[in-house]
Design an enzyme around this catalytic site. Sequence first.
Site, mmCIF file in Angstrom:
data_model
loop_
_atom_site.group_PDB
_atom_site.id
_atom_site.type_symbol
_atom_site.label_atom_id
_atom_site.label_comp_id
_atom_site.label_asym_id
_atom_site.label_seq_id
_atom_site.Cartn_x
_atom_site.Cartn_y
_atom_site.Cartn_z
ATOM 1 N N CYS A 138 0.929 -1.223 0.280
ATOM 2 C CA CYS A 138 -0.052 0.199 0.376
ATOM 3 C C CYS A 138 0.889 1.061 0.096
ATOM 4 O O CYS A 138 1.490 1.367 1.190
ATOM 5 C CB CYS A 138 -1.043 0.248 1.122
ATOM 6 S SG CYS A 138 -2.025 1.209 1.091
ATOM 7 N N CYS A 141 -0.659 4.148 1.754
ATOM 8 C CA CYS A 141 -0.336 3.418 3.459
ATOM 9 C C CYS A 141 1.509 4.342 3.817
ATOM 10 O O CYS A 141 1.652 4.742 4.901
ATOM 11 C CB CYS A 141 -0.493 2.636 3.942
ATOM 12 S SG CYS A 141 -1.584 1.451 3.467
ATOM 13 N N ASP A 142 2.261 3.576 3.246
ATOM 14 C CA ASP A 142 3.425 3.653 3.129
ATOM 15 C C ASP A 142 4.598 4.561 2.727
ATOM 16 O O ASP A 142 5.464 4.564 2.987
ATOM 17 C CB ASP A 142 4.518 2.219 3.442
ATOM 18 C CG ASP A 142 3.504 1.042 4.330
ATOM 19 O OD1 ASP A 142 2.548 1.695 5.911
ATOM 20 O OD2 ASP A 142 3.059 0.243 4.048
#
Length: 314
Positions: A138, A141-142
């Site tokens: 992701c 997300c990261d």
Amino acid sequence: MAEATEKVHVLIIGSGPAGYTAAIYAARANMKPVLYQGIQPGGQLTITTEVENYPGYPEGIQGPEMMIHFEKQASRMGADIRYGLATKVDFTAQPYKVWIDEEKLIEADAIIIATGASAKWLGLESEQRLNGFGVSACAVCDGFFFRGKEVAIVGAGDTACEEAMYLSKLCTTVHMIVRRDQMRASKVMQDRVKNTPNIKIYWNSVTDEVLGDGKVSGVRIHNTATNEKVEVPISGFFVAIGHQPNSDIFKGWLDMDETGYIQTVPGTAKTNIEGVFACGDVQDKIYRQAVTAAGSGCMAALDAERYLSAKGLV
Ligand code: NDP
């Protein structure tokens, strides 16, 4: 340990657009739905950025914020929303049994499955070992952790393109590993990627190994057309190669296709078991959009209502 058992009319499993929409409709029809959110409340949209194609948001909206709206609306209508993961089912006879977090037992007259789909992995030992230490599925997300660094991304669908674009705004270089000599993504997404100077595309290429001891330090890329291998230093390795349906606990009970997507009767949310309905990505490998998931959640709630009223249960 004695099991705590609770009897409900309608149990909804999953909290993406399909599950919450089913909850909104079921609550408004006075079916007192109980919804278990699973391990990722809000589902896949909570790990995306801007959603521009959901009708009703002319300026677009962030995925996580949209899912908070869905949850609030379902709550306001009276749905009982709880954190917990369905871990086992028994659909032998009515009422159907579903275990939550391996201990709490729910018995339900009707069940709406909206468990969605999850990211696929390449299956390399190094990918698994370094997961969370530079390996991620992701970017949204990261990606933040890799600001100003070099990263790689695998995949050539719309998701990979979208995530490569996202990463290109944070990272110095994005090395995009594409296994064929063309991409599956829509032309507009491909063009965006190809026209972004800091995205370097490796055609006909597969990931030989993610390199690193304790954290990602590089990737060995194998060009299958020339048989050449190159090692590229990177700090982050992103996998964006599609999804698989979250249907494992229903195997053996519900009809599925060869990849595990639950089969529904066309034009309905009905499964092969009376009173068990499925909606959203767990039964849709074609459209997979928030709006189609929401629509199918509505169908599942209406089908459940008809089923329960025909049985005299609501
Ligand atoms: P897709 O299934 O569309 O694409 C998966 C990609 O990963 C393909 O390019 C595939 O390669 C590649 N791949 C699969 N397995 C491997 C592997 N083992 N090694 C290397 N590469 C691999 O998944 P997406 O998640 O990209 O998209 C899913 C759906 O969601 C699509 O319908 C898409 O259009 C839609 N979507 C729409 C968006 C939008 O409209 N904004 C944004 C994101 C997704 P190959 O092509 O060779 O099979």
